[in-house]
Design a protein around this motif. Structure first.
Motif, PDB file in Angstrom:
ATOM      1  N   GLU A   1      -9.343  47.353  30.256  1.00  0.00           N
ATOM      2  CA  GLU A   1      -9.612  46.604  29.015  1.00  0.00           C
ATOM      3  C   GLU A   1      -9.691  45.098  29.246  1.00  0.00           C
ATOM      4  OE1 GLU A   1      -6.945  48.271  29.750  1.00  0.00           O
ATOM      5  OE2 GLU A   1      -5.127  47.158  29.255  1.00  0.00           O
ATOM      6  N   SER A   2      -9.512  44.626  30.494  1.00  0.00           N
ATOM      7  CA  SER A   2      -9.503  43.175  30.718  1.00  0.00           C
ATOM      8  C   SER A   2     -10.912  42.596  30.521  1.00  0.00           C
ATOM      9  CB  SER A   2      -9.018  42.839  32.127  1.00  0.00           C
ATOM     10  OG  SER A   2     -10.092  42.903  33.035  1.00  0.00           O
ATOM     11  N   PHE A   3     -10.957  41.301  30.221  1.00  0.00           N
ATOM     12  CA  PHE A   3     -12.259  40.639  30.039  1.00  0.00           C
ATOM     13  C   PHE A   3     -13.101  40.759  31.303  1.00  0.00           C
ATOM     14  CE2 PHE A   3      -9.367  37.441  31.691  1.00  0.00           C
ATOM     15  CZ  PHE A   3     -10.124  36.846  32.686  1.00  0.00           C
ATOM     16  N   LEU A   4     -12.447  40.715  32.459  1.00  0.00           N
ATOM     17  CA  LEU A   4     -13.171  40.768  33.728  1.00  0.00           C
ATOM     18  C   LEU A   4     -13.895  42.107  33.882  1.00  0.00           C
ATOM     19  CD1 LEU A   4     -13.771  39.477  36.517  1.00  0.00           C
ATOM     20  CD2 LEU A   4     -11.725  40.626  37.370  1.00  0.00           C
ATOM     21  N   GLN A   5     -13.160  43.195  33.611  1.00  0.00           N
ATOM     22  CA  GLN A   5     -13.775  44.520  33.749  1.00  0.00           C
ATOM     23  C   GLN A   5     -14.846  44.737  32.695  1.00  0.00           C
ATOM     24  OE1 GLN A   5     -13.167  46.437  36.253  1.00  0.00           O
ATOM     25  NE2 GLN A   5     -11.283  45.588  37.095  1.00  0.00           N
ATOM     26  N   ARG A   6     -14.588  44.225  31.481  1.00  0.00           N
ATOM     27  CA  ARG A   6     -15.552  44.475  30.408  1.00  0.00           C
ATOM     28  C   ARG A   6     -16.868  43.726  30.622  1.00  0.00           C
ATOM     29  NH1 ARG A   6     -13.336  43.146  24.919  1.00  0.00           N
ATOM     30  NH2 ARG A   6     -11.637  42.021  25.937  1.00  0.00           N
ATOM     31  N   ILE A   7     -16.785  42.495  31.163  1.00  0.00           N
ATOM     32  CA  ILE A   7     -18.013  41.697  31.314  1.00  0.00           C
ATOM     33  C   ILE A   7     -18.814  42.133  32.544  1.00  0.00           C
ATOM     34  CG2 ILE A   7     -17.103  39.765  32.710  1.00  0.00           C
ATOM     35  CD1 ILE A   7     -19.536  39.453  29.720  1.00  0.00           C
ATOM     36  N   THR A   8     -18.159  42.829  33.475  1.00  0.00           N
ATOM     37  CA  THR A   8     -18.860  43.223  34.715  1.00  0.00           C
ATOM     38  C   THR A   8     -19.652  44.513  34.489  1.00  0.00           C
ATOM     39  OG1 THR A   8     -17.017  42.291  35.949  1.00  0.00           O
ATOM     40  CG2 THR A   8     -18.553  43.670  37.189  1.00  0.00           C
ATOM     41  N   PRO A   9     -20.961  44.490  34.700  1.00  0.00           N
ATOM     42  CA  PRO A   9     -21.740  45.726  34.542  1.00  0.00           C
ATOM     43  C   PRO A   9     -21.241  46.804  35.502  1.00  0.00           C
ATOM     44  CG  PRO A   9     -23.163  43.810  34.801  1.00  0.00           C
ATOM     45  CD  PRO A   9     -21.782  43.357  35.113  1.00  0.00           C
ATOM     46  N   ALA A  10     -21.307  48.047  35.034  1.00  0.00           N
ATOM     47  CA  ALA A  10     -20.714  49.156  35.788  1.00  0.00           C
ATOM     48  C   ALA A  10     -21.265  49.248  37.214  1.00  0.00           C
ATOM     49  CB  ALA A  10     -20.964  50.453  35.029  1.00  0.00           C
ATOM     50  N   ASP A  11     -22.541  48.901  37.383  1.00  0.00           N
ATOM     51  CA  ASP A  11     -23.138  49.082  38.715  1.00  0.00           C
ATOM     52  C   ASP A  11     -23.090  47.814  39.564  1.00  0.00           C
ATOM     53  OD1 ASP A  11     -24.814  47.710  37.039  1.00  0.00           O
ATOM     54  OD2 ASP A  11     -26.654  48.542  37.910  1.00  0.00           O
ATOM     55  N   LYS A  12     -22.323  46.839  39.115  1.00  0.00           N
ATOM     56  CA  LYS A  12     -22.292  45.578  39.857  1.00  0.00           C
ATOM     57  C   LYS A  12     -20.902  45.310  40.422  1.00  0.00           C
ATOM     58  CE  LYS A  12     -26.511  44.452  39.160  1.00  0.00           C
ATOM     59  NZ  LYS A  12     -27.476  44.335  40.237  1.00  0.00           N
ATOM     60  N   ALA A  13     -20.879  44.403  41.414  1.00  0.00           N
ATOM     61  CA  ALA A  13     -19.596  44.048  42.026  1.00  0.00           C
ATOM     62  C   ALA A  13     -18.723  43.313  41.005  1.00  0.00           C
ATOM     63  CB  ALA A  13     -19.846  43.155  43.229  1.00  0.00           C
ATOM     64  N   ILE A  14     -17.436  43.403  41.202  1.00  0.00           N
ATOM     65  CA  ILE A  14     -16.477  42.827  40.248  1.00  0.00           C
ATOM     66  C   ILE A  14     -16.605  41.294  40.163  1.00  0.00           C
ATOM     67  CG2 ILE A  14     -14.569  42.668  41.932  1.00  0.00           C
ATOM     68  CD1 ILE A  14     -14.211  43.839  38.278  1.00  0.00           C
ATOM     69  N   ASP A  15     -17.220  40.673  41.180  1.00  0.00           N
ATOM     70  CA  ASP A  15     -17.363  39.210  41.136  1.00  0.00           C
ATOM     71  C   ASP A  15     -18.764  38.776  40.711  1.00  0.00           C
ATOM     72  OD1 ASP A  15     -18.820  39.941  43.308  1.00  0.00           O
ATOM     73  OD2 ASP A  15     -17.883  38.551  44.714  1.00  0.00           O
ATOM     74  N   SER A  16     -19.524  39.667  40.090  1.00  0.00           N
ATOM     75  CA  SER A  16     -20.917  39.310  39.783  1.00  0.00           C
ATOM     76  C   SER A  16     -21.049  38.375  38.588  1.00  0.00           C
ATOM     77  CB  SER A  16     -21.766  40.557  39.588  1.00  0.00           C
ATOM     78  OG  SER A  16     -21.227  41.328  38.559  1.00  0.00           O
ATOM     79  N   VAL A  17     -20.075  38.357  37.703  1.00  0.00           N
ATOM     80  CA  VAL A  17     -20.128  37.437  36.553  1.00  0.00           C
ATOM     81  C   VAL A  17     -19.036  36.377  36.668  1.00  0.00           C
ATOM     82  CG1 VAL A  17     -20.037  37.253  34.030  1.00  0.00           C
ATOM     83  CG2 VAL A  17     -21.074  39.267  35.089  1.00  0.00           C
ATOM     84  N   ILE A  18     -17.830  36.821  37.028  1.00  0.00           N
ATOM     85  CA  ILE A  18     -16.715  35.871  37.212  1.00  0.00           C
ATOM     86  C   ILE A  18     -16.179  36.049  38.631  1.00  0.00           C
ATOM     87  CG2 ILE A  18     -14.429  35.117  36.402  1.00  0.00           C
ATOM     88  CD1 ILE A  18     -15.124  36.453  33.690  1.00  0.00           C
ATOM     89  N   ASP A  19     -16.145  34.944  39.351  1.00  0.00           N
ATOM     90  CA  ASP A  19     -15.691  34.971  40.746  1.00  0.00           C
ATOM     91  C   ASP A  19     -14.239  34.470  40.761  1.00  0.00           C
ATOM     92  OD1 ASP A  19     -15.835  35.012  43.510  1.00  0.00           O
ATOM     93  OD2 ASP A  19     -16.705  32.998  43.654  1.00  0.00           O
ATOM     94  N   ILE A  20     -13.382  35.124  41.553  1.00  0.00           N
ATOM     95  CA  ILE A  20     -11.991  34.660  41.614  1.00  0.00           C
ATOM     96  C   ILE A  20     -11.712  34.092  43.004  1.00  0.00           C
ATOM     97  CG2 ILE A  20      -9.554  35.293  41.341  1.00  0.00           C
ATOM     98  CD1 ILE A  20     -10.605  37.692  39.652  1.00  0.00           C
ATOM     99  N   LEU A  21     -11.283  32.833  43.035  1.00  0.00           N
ATOM    100  CA  LEU A  21     -10.893  32.208  44.297  1.00  0.00           C
ATOM    101  C   LEU A  21      -9.395  31.954  44.237  1.00  0.00           C
ATOM    102  CD1 LEU A  21     -13.710  29.499  44.635  1.00  0.00           C
ATOM    103  CD2 LEU A  21     -13.586  31.706  45.804  1.00  0.00           C
ATOM    104  N   THR A  22      -8.715  32.219  45.335  1.00  0.00           N
ATOM    105  CA  THR A  22      -7.254  32.029  45.356  1.00  0.00           C
ATOM    106  C   THR A  22      -6.907  30.936  46.357  1.00  0.00           C
ATOM    107  OG1 THR A  22      -6.974  34.368  44.877  1.00  0.00           O
ATOM    108  CG2 THR A  22      -5.043  33.216  45.780  1.00  0.00           C
ATOM    109  N   ILE A  23      -6.011  30.031  45.950  1.00  0.00           N
ATOM    110  CA  ILE A  23      -5.477  29.036  46.897  1.00  0.00           C
ATOM    111  C   ILE A  23      -3.958  29.148  46.822  1.00  0.00           C
ATOM    112  CG2 ILE A  23      -5.365  26.591  47.544  1.00  0.00           C
ATOM    113  CD1 ILE A  23      -7.912  26.161  45.812  1.00  0.00           C
ATOM    114  N   HIS A  24      -3.337  29.522  47.930  1.00  0.00           N
ATOM    115  CA  HIS A  24      -1.866  29.635  47.904  1.00  0.00           C
ATOM    116  C   HIS A  24      -1.252  28.510  48.718  1.00  0.00           C
ATOM    117  CE1 HIS A  24      -1.153  31.203  52.032  1.00  0.00           C
ATOM    118  NE2 HIS A  24      -2.382  31.689  51.888  1.00  0.00           N
ATOM    119  N   SER A  25       0.064  28.316  48.569  1.00  0.00           N
ATOM    120  CA  SER A  25       0.695  27.159  49.213  1.00  0.00           C
ATOM    121  C   SER A  25       1.633  27.560  50.356  1.00  0.00           C
ATOM    122  CB  SER A  25       1.477  26.355  48.171  1.00  0.00           C
ATOM    123  OG  SER A  25       2.499  27.165  47.643  1.00  0.00           O
TER     124      SER A  25
END
Ligand code: FAD
Length: 696
Positions: free
Chosen positions: A566-590
């Motif tokens: 039900e998350s916005f990320l899953q809902r906005i991503t078309p079923a046949d596309k990669a999970i980063d096709s609309v919103i890309d997540i970059l992580t920076i840790h310390s």
């Protein structure tokens, strides 16, 4: 007589100058069905704008051609101030850095507009797979908006009739011909032109001259310059007035004993006016010369036919005396009367937009015309593209006017002050109230440099930018949009708490860049290098100290929510596309990079798995010391707590949209609910074309 051909297009761009080409570049990068037409039969080759600010180079970098600018352009490093001494003879009174130190990883450059247009044309060709190219010698003749369809997302409410011009009609009258000068005014081929420009001398449109075509468009972007046909077709006007000042511009290879000819210079003479020197590529120098002898008539207009290169050059020689100045080669020249004007509206029904010189004109001396014009469509292009694709709500388009009209107003105000600094002579002594004090000139110049860098742009609250403050510019927005945008604003108290999580990531400004290390292979990357102009929003997760069990639990919880159906990320991503096709997540840790493991310490969603490609190693970064390129110290520079981190949303144009706490997932979700067309839970996303990830 056969009926004119009719066709549909999602986006029609009128005008292929810098603003139109930037709009077309977004369409190419986002996979939009778009066309771009221009009445001229070739791009320009010499003259016109030449200054490229650091923000513009960052934008070119996001599009993938900053390296070409960096290689070919002249890098401006220093500004020299020349003023009269006690005897009234010009001398060097100061030197300052050309670009404000530390504002960007790039510094201001100069290169002619023709080269920049060249790179755009190449970039558009590459990213559109050759489906978008400038259709030259094509003139729009009528524009009609069907108001009954403007609220329908799928409609093509704008109808434009296009006519293919004859060769003669498509070749602009040369100022040079008009003034009987032997020097070209920028449309003719320059002796210094690069070979790869030659293709543009050949007309590309295959259509027979006189042929008409009726085009139905979802959106039209008018980038057709100061005399914009689109603006007139919409019945919109520029407000403001022409000033009394006439300036001449010459691109020459100077022969001189003036010592700072290879520096940017502001030269104020005691009696003969002022001059600006801009060193250029290929041994060239641009001179902006105040023409004191040419004055406007009673109608306020100067007779430009009386202005010749000789007249301009004699004025320059007087200003720079006692130094000698001569030339044998002149690449281009022009003269202009400053008009400071702004459009009363930047769009009609959020269906037809105006950008660049079509909605704001001002003097070119601050080098802002081309930059601000390109930045207009860098702001607009992705919005139109994502709305066309069904990713974003249509009302985000209202933010184009609200964000850019204020920038244009600021620019005109800045231009007014900046021009005055050049036009008013130096103060003769303390009692000379009319003249300008040179210390004041220097301070104003330095402030001006900050403005001119493009880094001060700070967008106000809207459904694309979560912040407090006054809604900056509503213009004639519809009540519906105004309500939406006012609702988006948050309280000062709530905003200060959020902003405190990342004190140096001001919401509304572009994300500054610092180096971080790829977790997988230790390569240092400037974070901006990972923010490509591919139409994707980005969540930058400052994951904090991932080796702390407590912090890891927070990050795991955040990621579990992102991963839920039900998350916005899953809902906005078309079923046949990669999970980063609309919103890309970059992580920076310390945490220390060598003590952490990509697959062990970071939830899968932060480095998604693909059955054909394996794990994605390009998404997780450490704020740590590199082997060869020092320490970016990103957490410190961004003002983020190293233990607890935070979440930042960056828009596709690199502007910071949201800062929030890792625990406050609902707040993040609200942001995306506000601007994305999220399908209800369980309903598949229906996006016809989805951005393919641009490989770096
Ligand atoms: P433009 O570059 O004007 O592009 C408009 C495009 O639209 C053109 O290609 C034109 O052919 C096309 N077009 C126009 N009408 C139609 C129509 N009806 N149908 C189809 N196509 C149409 N800026 C600086 O920073 N420094 C300078 O020294 C400087 N000198 C300049 C000198 C001159 C003579 C001019 C005209 C401009 C100068 N500028 C300078 C300004 C700078 O070039 C502009 O700010 C910048 O080019 C604006 O970009 P734009 O894309 O909005 O408009």
């Amino acid at each position: 007589i056969s009926k004119p051909k009719e066709s549909n297009v999602d986006v029609l761009i009128v005008g292929a100058g810098p603003a139109g080409l930037m709009a077309a570049a977004w369409m190419a990068h986002c996979g939009i069905n778009a066309r771009i037409v221009d009445k001229r039969n070739a791009k320009i080759f010499t003259g016109q704008a030449d200054g490229i600010t650091c923000r513009t180079i960052e934008i070119f970098d996001s599009l993938g051609f900053a390296d070409r600018v960096w290689k070919e352009a002249l890098h401006l490093q220093e500004i020299s101030m020349w003023n009269p001494n006690a005897e009234g003879v010009i001398h060097r009174s100061d030197r300052i850095p050309d670009t404000v130190i530390g504002v960007s990883r790039f510094q201001q450059c100069v290169l002619n507009q023709g080269r920049i247009e060249r790179w755009f044309i190449d970039n558009i060709k590459k990213y559109s797979n050759d489906t978008i190219s400038v259709e030259r010698g094509v003139l729009p003749e009528s524009l009609v908006i069907d108001e009954s369809k403007v609220e329908d997302d799928d409609a093509y409410p704008v109808t434009v009739t296009l006519r293919t011009l004859t060769e003669e009609e498509a070749t602009p009258v040369q100022a040079a011909t008009a003034s009987k000068s032997v020097v070209s005014d920028g449309l003719f081929r320059s002796n210094l032109m690069q070979e790869d420009d030659e293709a543009d001398l050949l007309r590309k449109t295959q259509t027979r001259p006189g042929t008409e075509e009726i085009v139905h468009a979802k959106y039209v972007i008018g980038c057709d310059g100061a005399r914009s046909w689109t603006r007139r077709a919409l019945g919109l006007e520029l407000e403001g007035e022409a000033t009394d000042y006439i300036w001449g511009v010459m691109d020459i290879i100077p022969i001189t004993d003036f010592p700072d000819i290879r520096n940017r210079c502001a030269v104020h003479s005691a009696e003969n006016g002022s001059l600006m020197v801009i060193p250029r590529e290929n041994r060239m120098v641009r001179l902006y010369i105040q023409l004191k002898e040419v004055v406007p008539d009673a109608s306020g207009r100067a007779d430009r036919s009386k202005i010749t290169p000789d007249l301009i050059f004699r004025a320059a020689q007087k200003i720079i005396a006692p130094y000698k100045l001569d030339y044998e080669y002149c690449d281009w020249w022009t003269a202009y009367q400053i008009g400071q004007r702004i459009g009363n509206s930047f769009d009609v029904h959020n269906r037809v937009f105006l950008a660049g010189d079509a909605v704001h004109t001002h003097s070119p001396k601050a080098g802002q015309g081309m930059n601000v014009s390109m930045q207009d469509t860098f702001n607009l292009g992705w919005k139109v593209a994502l709305v066309t694709k069904g990713i974003c709500k249509r009302d985000i388009l209202a933010t184009y006017q609200s964000e850019r009209r204020r920038i244009a107003q600021d620019l005109i105000e800045f231009d007014h002050k900046f021009s005055r600094l050049f036009l008013v002579g130096p103060a003769k002594d303390m009692m000379d109230a009319e003249g300008i004090d040179m210390e004041e000139f220097k301070r104003a110049f330095m402030r001006g440099n900050m403005f001119a860098s493009g880094m001060q742009v700070d967008y106000g609250p809207s459904n694309l930018v979560v912040k407090a403050g006054d809604w900056c510019e509503q213009g004639d927005r519809s009540e519906k949009s105004a309500k939406l945008l006012t609702e988006a604003k948050i309280s000062d108290e709530k905003f200060s708490k959020k902003q405190a999580l990342a004190t140096e990531i001001p919401v509304g400004k572009r994300l500054a860049s610092f180096k971080v290390l790829s977790q997988a292979d230790a390569r240092p990357w400037h974070i901006q290098e990972r923010l490509k102009a591919d139409g994707r929003f980005r969540i930058v997760l400052f994951a904090g100290n991932i080796l702390s069990a407590q912090q890891k639990a927070r990050v795991d919880k955040f990621c579990a929510k992102l991963d839920a159906p039900e998350s916005f990320l899953q809902r906005i991503t078309p079923a046949d596309k990669a999970i980063d096709s609309v919103i890309d997540i970059l992580t920076i840790h310390s945490s220390p990079r060598r003590d952490t493991e990509l697959l062990r310490d970071f939830p899968d969603i932060l480095h998604p798995f693909d059955h054909h490609l394996g794990w994605d190693y390009t998404k997780v970064y450490a704020d740590d010391v590199s082997y060869h390129e020092g320490f970016g110290d990103a957490y410190k520079n961004y003002g983020v707590d190293k233990e607890r981190g935070c979440v930042v949303v960056v828009r596709p144009d690199q502007y910071v949209a949201y800062v929030g706490d890792i625990d406050d997932f609902e707040d993040l979700e609200n942001y995306f609910e506000g601007c994305l067309r999220l399908p209800a839970v369980g309903v598949a996303q229906d996006i016809s074309i989805v951005t393919e990830t641009v490989s770096s």
